[in-house]
Design an enzyme around this catalytic site. Structure first.
Site, PDB file in Angstrom:
ATOM      1  N   LYS A  93       0.969  -0.988  -0.126  1.00 58.23           N
ATOM      2  CA  LYS A  93      -0.334   0.304   0.289  1.00 58.23           C
ATOM      3  C   LYS A  93       0.705   1.506   0.234  1.00 58.23           C
ATOM      4  CE  LYS A  93      -1.538  -1.440   3.993  1.00 58.23           C
ATOM      5  NZ  LYS A  93      -0.907  -2.213   4.602  1.00 58.23           N
ATOM      6  N   HIS A 221       0.773  -3.518  15.214  1.00 55.62           N
ATOM      7  CA  HIS A 221       1.538  -1.936  14.569  1.00 55.62           C
ATOM      8  C   HIS A 221       1.884  -1.267  15.589  1.00 55.62           C
ATOM      9  CE1 HIS A 221       2.439   0.277  10.706  1.00 55.62           C
ATOM     10  NE2 HIS A 221       2.500  -0.086  10.540  1.00 55.62           N
ATOM     11  N   SER A 224       2.370   4.013  12.813  1.00 59.08           N
ATOM     12  CA  SER A 224       3.498   4.626  11.505  1.00 59.08           C
ATOM     13  C   SER A 224       4.223   5.557  11.819  1.00 59.08           C
ATOM     14  CB  SER A 224       2.664   4.735  10.256  1.00 59.08           C
ATOM     15  OG  SER A 224       3.503   4.783   9.016  1.00 59.08           O
ATOM     16  N   GLY A 261       5.781   1.306  10.955  1.00 59.81           N
ATOM     17  CA  GLY A 261       6.031   2.062  11.839  1.00 59.81           C
ATOM     18  C   GLY A 261       7.443   2.532  11.820  1.00 59.81           C
ATOM     19  N   GLU A 298       6.175  -5.754   7.939  1.00 61.45           N
ATOM     20  CA  GLU A 298       6.093  -4.853   7.484  1.00 61.45           C
ATOM     21  C   GLU A 298       6.050  -3.896   7.365  1.00 61.45           C
ATOM     22  OE1 GLU A 298       0.823  -5.683   8.094  1.00 61.45           O
ATOM     23  OE2 GLU A 298       2.034  -7.523   8.966  1.00 61.45           O
ATOM     24  N   PRO A 299       7.477  -3.149   6.997  1.00 60.48           N
ATOM     25  CA  PRO A 299       7.931  -1.699   6.491  1.00 60.48           C
ATOM     26  C   PRO A 299       6.974  -1.298   5.188  1.00 60.48           C
ATOM     27  CG  PRO A 299       9.704  -3.778   6.305  1.00 60.48           C
ATOM     28  CD  PRO A 299       8.707  -4.387   6.761  1.00 60.48           C
ATOM     29  N   TYR A 356      -3.394  13.620   3.779  1.00 62.23           N
ATOM     30  CA  TYR A 356      -4.255  11.805   4.688  1.00 62.23           C
ATOM     31  C   TYR A 356      -2.652  11.160   5.593  1.00 62.23           C
ATOM     32  CZ  TYR A 356      -7.412  12.848   1.250  1.00 62.23           C
ATOM     33  OH  TYR A 356      -8.221  13.038   0.621  1.00 62.23           O
ATOM     34  N   TYR A 431       3.584   6.494   0.318  1.00 57.65           N
ATOM     35  CA  TYR A 431       1.920   7.169   0.285  1.00 57.65           C
ATOM     36  C   TYR A 431       1.738   8.262  -0.381  1.00 57.65           C
ATOM     37  CZ  TYR A 431       2.372   3.949   4.338  1.00 57.65           C
ATOM     38  OH  TYR A 431       2.330   2.468   4.609  1.00 57.65           O
TER      39      TYR A 431
HETATM   40  C1  LIG Z   1      -1.083  -3.739   8.641  1.00 61.45           C
HETATM   41  C2  LIG Z   1       0.022  -1.869   7.986  1.00 61.45           C
HETATM   42  N1  LIG Z   1       0.722  -3.393   7.737  1.00 61.45           N
HETATM   43  C3  LIG Z   1       2.009  -1.980   7.297  1.00 61.45           C
HETATM   44  C4  LIG Z   1       1.855  -0.964   7.293  1.00 61.45           C
HETATM   45  C5  LIG Z   1       2.994   0.073   6.694  1.00 61.45           C
HETATM   46  O1  LIG Z   1       3.516   1.030   7.383  1.00 61.45           O
HETATM   47  P1  LIG Z   1       4.376   2.512   7.362  1.00 61.45           P
HETATM   48  O2  LIG Z   1       4.505   2.206   6.122  1.00 61.45           O
HETATM   49  O3  LIG Z   1       4.795   2.935   9.153  1.00 61.45           O
HETATM   50  O4  LIG Z   1       5.608   1.019   8.008  1.00 61.45           O
HETATM   51  C6  LIG Z   1       0.441  -0.609   7.278  1.00 61.45           C
HETATM   52  C7  LIG Z   1       0.461   1.009   6.961  1.00 61.45           C
HETATM   53  O5  LIG Z   1      -0.681   1.532   7.396  1.00 61.45           O
HETATM   54  C8  LIG Z   1      -0.245  -0.828   7.685  1.00 61.45           C
HETATM   55  O6  LIG Z   1      -1.532  -0.515   7.952  1.00 61.45           O
END
Ligand SMILES: Cc1ncc(COP(=O)(O)O)c(C=O)c1O
Length: 468
Positions: A93, A221, A224, A261, A298-299, A356, A431
């Site tokens: 995402k 999590h 972020s 995060g 899940e970075p 956002y 993002y």
């Molecule tokens: C379920 C989940 N995993 C991973 C992420 C990625 O987080 P970050 O970009 O802070 O590493 C997000 C971000 O919203 C998330 O909702």
């Protein structure tokens, strides 16, 4: 002229394989499959100069991103050096540009997908299902069935209704229980929407057992843009408690997912190394290597934030003479001139992160300056930095739409620019392109993936990018 024609000799452009097509015939990625290779020590900055010059020749002022794939490699190196026990499952995402996803696949990461569309995209790029975790706790049933049909077995859940849906649509799933943890030290908080409270997990594990479902682990999590490594330590300790409860219920708990995060830029620049120490200590204490528990994360932001630079064109300008002490003489160099610039990308396009994404709520555009006067030939271009002595004006920067909320920044002091000039913004990879809208009919900024020849050859990327 099409993209790449007329390129100079030091920069080879390669036409990649056509975009993958899904079973229903739709193209899964809008991105054009091109990648540029920087030879002979040429830099990203040279490439941006070149693209701006090329646009000038083509009478095209459309905005564009340059995606520096070498930056992904550097971040990955930082990751595996600091968190050797934690396998990254990149959060699609954050940035779903196909060239970027391919690069992550080359680096043998796993992938955190939030929907059928993201799973489809990863499978179409050749990622095997066991390298995917469907990490969304509120999933449409048709998406769960799609995951089941395509062998994506790792799914997260945080409530009883989700368990019921999964028991109907994917009874053999390997479930990961997402718990709510302290996210108060993070810039983007997630736990008001996701995560089971520690009080509720006993009941949930029991219900999973009754439904004959298999729970294999725990995820969380911390939010972020986390600013305090202590949040990870507490969350890992909480996860240990849930592991113990799961094992007692008869599940073979074997996967810990420490979520996202992480950041490595801006104010949080040095935090990654600091957090890693805390995380490694907590893992050794609560999940020692000989526990047999596999650790993943899940970075998103950490890998992508520094990869993209956005180039935008000033399409309109208004000079406003401000009335200071009733004095308004309109003099050219009067200190009370305020500049209003209208750019061709903005808050409804690539810069929606300012609205956002609380972890990225300001940007610092800077003028792109190239001097071409010494010689007309492209290779003689050189970038001029903004002199510190140069006069700056209070400026407001707007995006291109008719909405007055489409304001990128105000009270921003920068040297005077003119219609047709280009502004650049660094660190635009997280993002940004994945949160784009086409409000007012403005087109998505084109993305140019770029890699150095050294990285291209070292990683044998021609193989991974399907170039024969
Ligand atoms: C379920 C989940 N995993 C991973 C992420 C990625 O987080 P970050 O970009 O802070 O590493 C997000 C971000 O919203 C998330 O909702």
């Amino acid at each position: 002229m099409t993209q790449g024609q007329g390129t100079v000799s030091w920069m080879r452009e390669i036409q990649l394989a056509p975009p993958p097509v899904t079973t229903n015939g739709s193209v899964v990625s809008p991105e054009k499959y091109h990648i540029d290779i920087l030879d002979n020590g040429r830099t990203i900055s040279d490439f941006i100069d070149y693209k701006i010059k090329e646009r000038g020749l083509l009478d095209n002022e459309e905005p564009f991103h340059v995606a520096n794939l070498d930056s992904i490699l550097k971040r990955h190196h930082r990751w595996i050096t600091n968190l050797p026990r934690v396998k990254p499952f990149y959060a699609v995402k954050c940035n779903n540009t196909a060239a970027v996803l391919r690069m992550m696949n080359v680096l043998d990461t796993g992938f955190d997908c939030a929907s059928k569309g993201e799973i489809q995209m990863m499978l179409s790029l050749g990622v095997t299902p066991e390298k995917i975790i469907y990490a969304h706790t509120a999933k449409p049933m048709s998406h769960i069935r799609y995951a089941c049909a395509h062998g994506v077995d790792k799914l997260t859940f945080d409530n009883e209704d989700e368990l019921l849906k999964i028991s109907l649509c994917h009874p053999k799933a390997k479930l990961v229980l997402r718990i709510a943890v302290d996210d108060s030290k993070s810039l983007v908080r997630l736990n008001s929407k996701f995560g089971a409270s520690l009080e509720s997990v006993g009941k949930l594990l029991e219900r999973a057992g009754e439904l004959d479902l298999e729970v294999i682990g725990v995820s969380f999590h911390v939010g972020s843009g986390c600013t305090d490594g202590g949040a990870f330590r507490q969350a890992i300790a909480d996860a240990r408690r849930v592991f113990d409860m799961g094992n007692l219920q008869g599940f073979q708990m074997r996967l810990l997912d420490i979520g996202g995060g992480f950041s490595g830029a801006g104010d949080l620049k040095g935090k990654f190394e600091e957090f890693s120490e805390v995380i490694n200590g907590a893992l050794d204490e609560f999940f020692p290597s000989d526990s047999g528990v596999k650790i993943i994360a899940e970075p998103g932001r950490f890998y992508m934030e520094s990869v993209f630079t956005l180039a935008m064109n000033i399409i309109a300008k208004r000079v406003v003479l401000e009335d200071m002490d009733g004095h308004d003489d309109g003099e050219e160099d009067s200190p009370d001139r305020m500049m209003m610039y209208y750019l061709n990308d903005g808050m409804y396009g690539s810069i929606s992160c300012v609205t956002y994404d609380t972890a990225h709520n300001s940007v610092e555009p800077y003028p792109h300056r190239v001097n071409t006067t010494c010689c007309g030939f492209y290779l003689s271009l050189f970038v001029q930095a903004v002199e510190s002595s140069e006069r700056r004006y209070r400026s407001v920067l707007f995006g291109p739409t008719c909405n007055s909320n489409d304001k990128i920044t105000e009270d921003y002091w920068m040297p005077e620019c003119h219609v047709g000039d280009w502004l650049l913004i660094d660190n635009m990879g997280a993002y940004s392109v994945s949160v784009f809208t086409d409000f007012n009919g403005f087109e998505r900024a084109h993305i140019y993936p770029v890699v150095t020849a050294e990285t291209w050859h070292a990683l044998n990327l021609s193989h991974f990018y399907n170039i024969c």
